[in-house]
Design a protein around this motif. Structure first.
Motif, PDB file in Angstrom:
ATOM      1  N   UNK A  46       0.863  -1.090  -0.075  1.00  0.00           N
ATOM      2  CA  UNK A  46       0.153  -0.019   0.032  1.00  0.00           C
ATOM      3  C   UNK A  46       0.900   1.298  -0.062  1.00  0.00           C
ATOM      4  N   UNK A  47       0.148   2.411   0.241  1.00  0.00           N
ATOM      5  CA  UNK A  47       0.857   3.630   0.220  1.00  0.00           C
ATOM      6  C   UNK A  47       0.816   4.255   1.590  1.00  0.00           C
ATOM      7  N   UNK A  48       1.752   5.053   2.251  1.00  0.00           N
ATOM      8  CA  UNK A  48       1.869   5.651   3.224  1.00  0.00           C
ATOM      9  C   UNK A  48       1.724   7.223   2.944  1.00  0.00           C
ATOM     10  N   UNK A  49       0.623   7.907   3.722  1.00  0.00           N
ATOM     11  CA  UNK A  49       0.188   9.121   3.502  1.00  0.00           C
ATOM     12  C   UNK A  49       0.457  10.115   4.648  1.00  0.00           C
ATOM     13  N   UNK A  50       0.834  11.197   4.341  1.00  0.00           N
ATOM     14  CA  UNK A  50       0.755  12.422   5.285  1.00  0.00           C
ATOM     15  C   UNK A  50      -0.318  13.337   5.107  1.00  0.00           C
ATOM     16  N   UNK A  51      -0.874  13.901   5.884  1.00  0.00           N
ATOM     17  CA  UNK A  51      -2.169  14.663   5.606  1.00  0.00           C
ATOM     18  C   UNK A  51      -2.423  15.777   6.435  1.00  0.00           C
ATOM     19  N   UNK A  52      -2.902  16.859   6.046  1.00  0.00           N
ATOM     20  CA  UNK A  52      -3.322  17.885   6.770  1.00  0.00           C
ATOM     21  C   UNK A  52      -4.763  18.062   6.892  1.00  0.00           C
ATOM     22  N   UNK A  53      -5.371  18.226   8.332  1.00  0.00           N
ATOM     23  CA  UNK A  53      -6.642  18.462   8.430  1.00  0.00           C
ATOM     24  C   UNK A  53      -6.605  19.699   9.275  1.00  0.00           C
ATOM     25  N   UNK A  54      -7.861  20.245   9.528  1.00  0.00           N
ATOM     26  CA  UNK A  54      -7.928  21.526  10.514  1.00  0.00           C
ATOM     27  C   UNK A  54      -7.542  21.478  11.661  1.00  0.00           C
ATOM     28  N   UNK A  55      -7.458  19.922  12.242  1.00  0.00           N
ATOM     29  CA  UNK A  55      -6.980  19.381  13.557  1.00  0.00           C
ATOM     30  C   UNK A  55      -5.454  19.454  13.690  1.00  0.00           C
ATOM     31  N   UNK A  56      -4.826  19.325  12.582  1.00  0.00           N
ATOM     32  CA  UNK A  56      -3.351  19.297  12.632  1.00  0.00           C
ATOM     33  C   UNK A  56      -2.920  18.099  11.363  1.00  0.00           C
ATOM     34  N   UNK A  57      -1.685  17.859  11.544  1.00  0.00           N
ATOM     35  CA  UNK A  57      -1.252  16.737  10.483  1.00  0.00           C
ATOM     36  C   UNK A  57      -1.104  15.606  11.076  1.00  0.00           C
ATOM     37  N   UNK A  58      -1.420  14.546  10.314  1.00  0.00           N
ATOM     38  CA  UNK A  58      -1.469  13.098  10.704  1.00  0.00           C
ATOM     39  C   UNK A  58      -0.887  12.419   9.596  1.00  0.00           C
ATOM     40  N   UNK A  59      -0.899  10.908  10.010  1.00  0.00           N
ATOM     41  CA  UNK A  59      -0.274  10.123   9.005  1.00  0.00           C
ATOM     42  C   UNK A  59      -1.304   8.903   9.051  1.00  0.00           C
ATOM     43  N   UNK A  60      -1.346   8.287   7.859  1.00  0.00           N
ATOM     44  CA  UNK A  60      -2.411   7.210   7.557  1.00  0.00           C
ATOM     45  C   UNK A  60      -1.832   6.211   6.357  1.00  0.00           C
ATOM     46  N   UNK A  61      -2.407   5.170   6.410  1.00  0.00           N
ATOM     47  CA  UNK A  61      -1.896   4.153   5.220  1.00  0.00           C
ATOM     48  C   UNK A  61      -3.171   3.686   4.479  1.00  0.00           C
ATOM     49  N   UNK A  62      -2.938   3.530   3.102  1.00  0.00           N
ATOM     50  CA  UNK A  62      -4.138   2.881   2.356  1.00  0.00           C
ATOM     51  C   UNK A  62      -3.469   1.669   1.536  1.00  0.00           C
ATOM     52  N   UNK A  63      -4.245   0.489   1.757  1.00  0.00           N
ATOM     53  CA  UNK A  63      -3.650  -0.609   1.136  1.00  0.00           C
ATOM     54  C   UNK A  63      -4.611  -0.945   0.090  1.00  0.00           C
ATOM     55  N   UNK A  64      -3.537  -1.613  -1.107  1.00  0.00           N
ATOM     56  CA  UNK A  64      -4.377  -2.040  -2.305  1.00  0.00           C
ATOM     57  C   UNK A  64      -5.243  -3.217  -2.028  1.00  0.00           C
ATOM     58  N   UNK A  65      -5.960  -3.402  -2.920  1.00  0.00           N
ATOM     59  CA  UNK A  65      -7.124  -4.629  -2.852  1.00  0.00           C
ATOM     60  C   UNK A  65      -6.075  -6.005  -2.549  1.00  0.00           C
ATOM     61  N   UNK A  66      -4.904  -5.884  -3.466  1.00  0.00           N
ATOM     62  CA  UNK A  66      -4.060  -7.217  -3.394  1.00  0.00           C
ATOM     63  C   UNK A  66      -2.426  -6.694  -3.526  1.00  0.00           C
ATOM     64  N   UNK A  67      -1.624  -7.364  -2.725  1.00  0.00           N
ATOM     65  CA  UNK A  67      -0.216  -7.109  -2.864  1.00  0.00           C
ATOM     66  C   UNK A  67       0.238  -7.072  -4.207  1.00  0.00           C
ATOM     67  N   UNK A  68       1.331  -6.429  -4.573  1.00  0.00           N
ATOM     68  CA  UNK A  68       1.763  -6.304  -6.146  1.00  0.00           C
ATOM     69  C   UNK A  68       3.419  -6.775  -5.903  1.00  0.00           C
ATOM     70  N   UNK A  69       3.837  -7.046  -7.115  1.00  0.00           N
ATOM     71  CA  UNK A  69       5.013  -7.870  -7.133  1.00  0.00           C
ATOM     72  C   UNK A  69       5.921  -7.131  -7.567  1.00  0.00           C
TER      73      UNK A  69
END
Lengths: 270, 270
Positions: free
Chosen positions: B228-251
């Motif tokens: 998946x992808x690691x994301x850094x994001x801005x919200x009105x509440x401050x900066x945060x980190x999250x992660x989103x996963x692909x439907x299937x692993x890739x090779x």
């Protein structure tokens, strides 16, 4: 070469290129001592790898940041981390530091091992150690004062310096502590580029008159320090390396230009 | 902050910035295991620092080059060097490896310690170890067959991985050996730059719909791996980190584009 072939010794260069010897006696050219080289490498970065002992006495390698207090590495490590627990149990430690390098061959880079034992500094030394670490590792302000972090000063008992292929020596902790990092070498890249771009003839003249290679066809400056210049040169006999020393050591990069001018005068019989 | 002030614990963030929590449950997003992270870091370079034991049992840190044989570091060291003498006397060793990083904060970089003991490989394994070292360290052809150099394979018994601040875990040698280095992360820089330059809206949509932060104003991709992808994001509440996963692993890196397109569809309810 196959693994089943006969062993070859360092004394048999095999297919390694041979280096032509000087044809005349090179002028004396002081080199930095192993202790000075080690101080210079230690001052060149803020990261190294620590070796400590686990509870079983096994060797444990771990990444650390450090500052320097009169050459002694100042660590700030969490007691929750493995190396922190190790140091709290057994103070013996060494740190390996590699100078930043752009050389494609990693074994050509300078590196040093500082070995000894850690102590938790107290009183005025603790304040100085704290400032030394914070001065080198800005992010430490976020964790240095947490109660699970400990400041440690590595008391250096002995030093092993490797300057690249075939350049290596040991130093005592006392000599290491008494030495000073080179004030010129870490800031010399721009001056070296200028010498090579605009004063190639002068470098070749130095190699011919002072470096022991009167058959020098061309020369390149590969390093500059408080004592002199390292040169790589081409001759009809092959590539060689030499060194030319300033009349007097210099204390700053600002003095490099006049020292190089003096070398040119010496080389041209001035 | 003064050194005389009260101790502060990790549980008290002091003046460190706080991170806003997710507002919705993030979609499941698999992360690489510690063993996989360690394999990826070990595969990312050819230099590390070895910890060995001197004759006195002191810990000795020294710079080494290595290749990998199914994840096991293959060293080629001179028996004349201190670490070579150490290994010949006591096979216990560990190696610390730091992933190449452009982060200004050295403690943000990923690193790993592989601990175990060395063995001199024999027969077919020696041939394979020799090729593994030469494949990773081209200059070794000049010295590998000298009789004072020994090939050693580090049998990894345990692993400690640190992914940066607050990301760390241990792994067994068995899990480390069974894992595979990430086929995507080391080659993802170009794709990440493209995502950030041309698909910022899609990244923000992922963070809102999948990452648990419906109040995301903007998002930046900070990493991509097989899962998946690691994301850094801005919200009105401050900066945060999250992660989103692909439907299937890739090779492979070639599959990253289509995986990202699938994430956008998922985020937009496609």
């Amino acid at each position: 070469m196959t693994s089943a072939g006969p062993p070859r010794d360092h004394g048999d260069p095999g297919d390694a290129p041979t280096v032509p010897p000087p044809l005349t006696e090179p002028a004396p050219a002081r080199r930095p001592s192993a202790a000075e080289e080690a101080r210079t490498i230690a001052a060149s970065t803020n990261t190294g790898t620590l070796a400590t002992l686990t509870a079983d006495g096994d060797p444990w390698a771990s990444f650390v940041t450090y500052g320097l207090l009169e050459g002694a590495p100042v660590l700030c490590v969490s007691n929750l981390a493995e190396h922190g627990r190790n140091l709290a149990t057994d103070p013996r430690a060494s740190i390996a530091i590699t100078a930043p390098s752009t050389d494609a061959d990693p074994l050509a880079s300078g590196r040093v091992t500082l070995a000894g034992h850690v102590e938790a500094p107290v009183g005025a030394e603790r304040d100085a150690a704290r400032e030394a670490h914070l001065g080198a590792v800005a992010a430490a302000k976020y964790y240095l004062d947490y109660s699970d972090f400990t400041l440690w000063v590595l008391r250096v008992d002995r030093v092993r310096w490797v300057g690249g292929y075939g350049r290596m020596d040991s130093a005592t902790g006392r000599d290491y502590t008494a030495a000073q990092p080179d004030p010129v070498a870490p800031r010399a890249a721009g001056a070296i580029a200028h010498l090579n771009a605009d004063h190639a003839d002068s470098l070749a003249a130095m190699a011919r008159a002072l470096g022991g290679y009167p058959d020098t066809e061309s020369a390149v400056c590969t390093g500059a320090d408080r004592y002199g210049l390292d040169l790589r040169l081409d001759t009809p006999r092959g590539m060689a390396y030499t060194r030319v020393g300033y009349p007097r050591p210099i204390d700053s990069i600002d003095e490099l230009r006049s020292a190089a001018v003096e070398l040119v005068k010496m080389a041209r019989g001035g």
